[in-house]
Design a protein around this motif. Structure first.
Motif, PDB file in Angstrom:
ATOM      1  N   GLY A   1       0.793  -1.220   0.000  1.00 48.23           N
ATOM      2  CA  GLY A   1       0.000   0.000   0.000  1.00 48.23           C
ATOM      3  C   GLY A   1       0.823   1.266   0.000  1.00 48.23           C
ATOM      4  N   THR A   2       2.011   1.206  -0.625  1.00 51.78           N
ATOM      5  CA  THR A   2       2.918   2.353  -0.650  1.00 51.78           C
ATOM      6  C   THR A   2       2.782   3.110  -1.966  1.00 51.78           C
ATOM      7  N   PRO A   3       2.318   4.355  -1.959  1.00 58.13           N
ATOM      8  CA  PRO A   3       2.281   5.145  -3.196  1.00 58.13           C
ATOM      9  C   PRO A   3       3.712   5.405  -3.690  1.00 58.13           C
ATOM     10  N   CYS A   4       3.977   5.100  -4.939  1.00 57.58           N
ATOM     11  CA  CYS A   4       5.310   5.343  -5.488  1.00 57.58           C
ATOM     12  C   CYS A   4       5.214   5.547  -6.991  1.00 57.58           C
ATOM     13  N   TYR A   5       6.247   6.136  -7.552  1.00 58.36           N
ATOM     14  CA  TYR A   5       6.340   6.249  -9.007  1.00 58.36           C
ATOM     15  C   TYR A   5       7.771   6.598  -9.386  1.00 58.36           C
ATOM     16  N   SER A   6       8.027   6.517 -10.688  1.00 61.21           N
ATOM     17  CA  SER A   6       9.304   6.928 -11.255  1.00 61.21           C
ATOM     18  C   SER A   6       9.013   7.615 -12.574  1.00 61.21           C
ATOM     19  N   THR A   7       9.897   8.491 -12.993  1.00 63.09           N
ATOM     20  CA  THR A   7       9.671   9.179 -14.267  1.00 63.09           C
ATOM     21  C   THR A   7      10.949   9.808 -14.778  1.00 63.09           C
ATOM     22  N   SER A   8      10.999   9.991 -16.082  1.00 58.30           N
ATOM     23  CA  SER A   8      11.954  10.912 -16.682  1.00 58.30           C
ATOM     24  C   SER A   8      11.382  12.315 -16.588  1.00 58.30           C
ATOM     25  N   ALA A   9      12.220  13.276 -16.243  1.00 58.31           N
ATOM     26  CA  ALA A   9      11.754  14.665 -16.187  1.00 58.31           C
ATOM     27  C   ALA A   9      11.244  15.131 -17.548  1.00 58.31           C
ATOM     28  N   LEU A  10      11.717  14.519 -18.642  1.00 64.07           N
ATOM     29  CA  LEU A  10      11.294  14.914 -19.991  1.00 64.07           C
ATOM     30  C   LEU A  10       9.806  14.674 -20.229  1.00 64.07           C
ATOM     31  N   ARG A  11       9.204  13.788 -19.453  1.00 66.00           N
ATOM     32  CA  ARG A  11       7.764  13.570 -19.558  1.00 66.00           C
ATOM     33  C   ARG A  11       6.997  14.876 -19.404  1.00 66.00           C
TER      34      ARG A  11
ATOM     35  N   ILE B   1       6.542  17.474  -5.713  1.00 69.26           N
ATOM     36  CA  ILE B   1       5.987  18.119  -4.514  1.00 69.26           C
ATOM     37  C   ILE B   1       4.506  17.782  -4.371  1.00 69.26           C
ATOM     38  N   ALA B   2       3.768  17.833  -5.478  1.00 68.46           N
ATOM     39  CA  ALA B   2       2.337  17.518  -5.439  1.00 68.46           C
ATOM     40  C   ALA B   2       2.109  16.065  -5.030  1.00 68.46           C
ATOM     41  N   PHE B   3       2.947  15.169  -5.528  1.00 68.60           N
ATOM     42  CA  PHE B   3       2.832  13.762  -5.137  1.00 68.60           C
ATOM     43  C   PHE B   3       3.054  13.580  -3.642  1.00 68.60           C
ATOM     44  N   PHE B   4       4.068  14.248  -3.101  1.00 66.92           N
ATOM     45  CA  PHE B   4       4.333  14.130  -1.667  1.00 66.92           C
ATOM     46  C   PHE B   4       3.180  14.700  -0.838  1.00 66.92           C
ATOM     47  N   GLU B   5       2.531  15.731  -1.358  1.00 73.07           N
ATOM     48  CA  GLU B   5       1.437  16.357  -0.617  1.00 73.07           C
ATOM     49  C   GLU B   5       0.125  15.564  -0.707  1.00 73.07           C
TER      50      GLU B   5
END
Length: 276
Positions: A122-132, A238-242
């Motif tokens: 139940g851990t919210p997580c993600y990964s991304t390239s900044a180019l997205r 920041i929005a994800f953390f909030e």
């Protein structure tokens, strides 16, 4: 909000720059307070103790300590994605919002294992390239792209994700197979999609702007990325953390890693099609 860094080695560009970016763009609501480095930097030789002293960030002796003391977590190791499964295990078991830096995983199987652990805990997580998050790509989302050619700097191993992720995001669907051609550091991939569409990715091995030539329903269009995509990436972090709202679908992250895995295999067998 106290952020904890977990890295393979801390003296690298992302670890050096993210604390300032996050502090400034959050208006001081968020601060990187704790950090752990698995080894000293193999490039500069700087130790975790030295890095933390320079950054004014508290050094933690273990990953467990970072997880315990932090509100949210960032697993870095951007140039050593093979370490992500080990470095993210405890963060993803914690239930605390966790960002895992690009490149996410060395294989599709590893990507699936990491995300499966997060989902089971139940851990919210993600990964991304900044180019997205490049402003130039946003008006193209949802468009039908029949064919595309992406170009960018450096090599596939570290910078290929910056082309593959926008490509998969914009084109959708599933890549069927990949072929590579190479001359020293100059490497090019041809991709065939299951629905018959085609695309290519060029890594120059050196300097190059990020470019995309797209065949759309209304005609061809050339795009050069000039916007400050890193700023938008940090805003999304920041929005994800909030909020805990995941901005990148896990299925898309797995798809990008599957294409990257096949592309790297294709480099070892140039001129042959490698099926995903």
């Amino acid at each position: 909000m106290k952020i904890g860094f977990i890295d393979y080695y801390l003296d690298e560009w992302h670890a050096n720059e993210y604390p300032r970016m996050i502090r400034e763009q959050s208006g001081g609501r968020m601060e990187v307070c704790f950090a752990y480095g698995y080894i000293p930097s193999p490039i500069s030789g700087k130790t975790s103790e030295e890095w933390c002293g320079e950054q004014g960030i508290a050094l933690c002796a273990t990953i467990e300590e970072v997880v315990e003391k932090s509100d949210v977590l960032v697993v870095l190791s951007p140039d050593n994605c093979e370490m992500h499964e080990e470095l993210s295990r405890l963060p993803l078991q914690s239930g605390k919002r966790t960002y895992i830096d690009k490149t996410f995983a060395p294989t599709k199987k590893a990507a699936e294992a990491i995300l499966s652990l997060a989902e089971s805990c139940g851990t919210p997580c993600y990964s991304t390239s900044a180019l997205r998050f490049a402003a130039e790509y946003q008006p193209l989302r949802g468009s039908r792209i029949n064919a595309a050619a992406f170009q960018g700097p450096s090599g596939m191993d570290t910078y290929g994700v910056h082309q593959l992720e926008p490509m998969v995001m914009l084109m959708g669907g599933t890549v069927k197979r990949v072929m590579a051609l190479r001359k020293e550091e100059w490497a090019q991939w041809l991709l065939e999609w299951e629905d018959g569409r085609v695309s290519s990715v060029l890594c120059t091995g050196g300097a190059s702007p990020f470019l995309a030539n797209l065949s759309l329903e209304e005609g061809c269009r050339a795009v050069e990325v000039k916007s400050d995509f890193f700023k938008v990436f940090i805003d999304n972090l920041i929005a994800f953390f909030e909020t805990g709202e995941i901005p990148v679908p896990h299925e898309e992250t797995i798809a990008v890693m599957a294409v990257r895995e096949a592309a790297l295999k294709a480099l070892e067998r140039t001129g042959e099609w490698i099926s995903l």
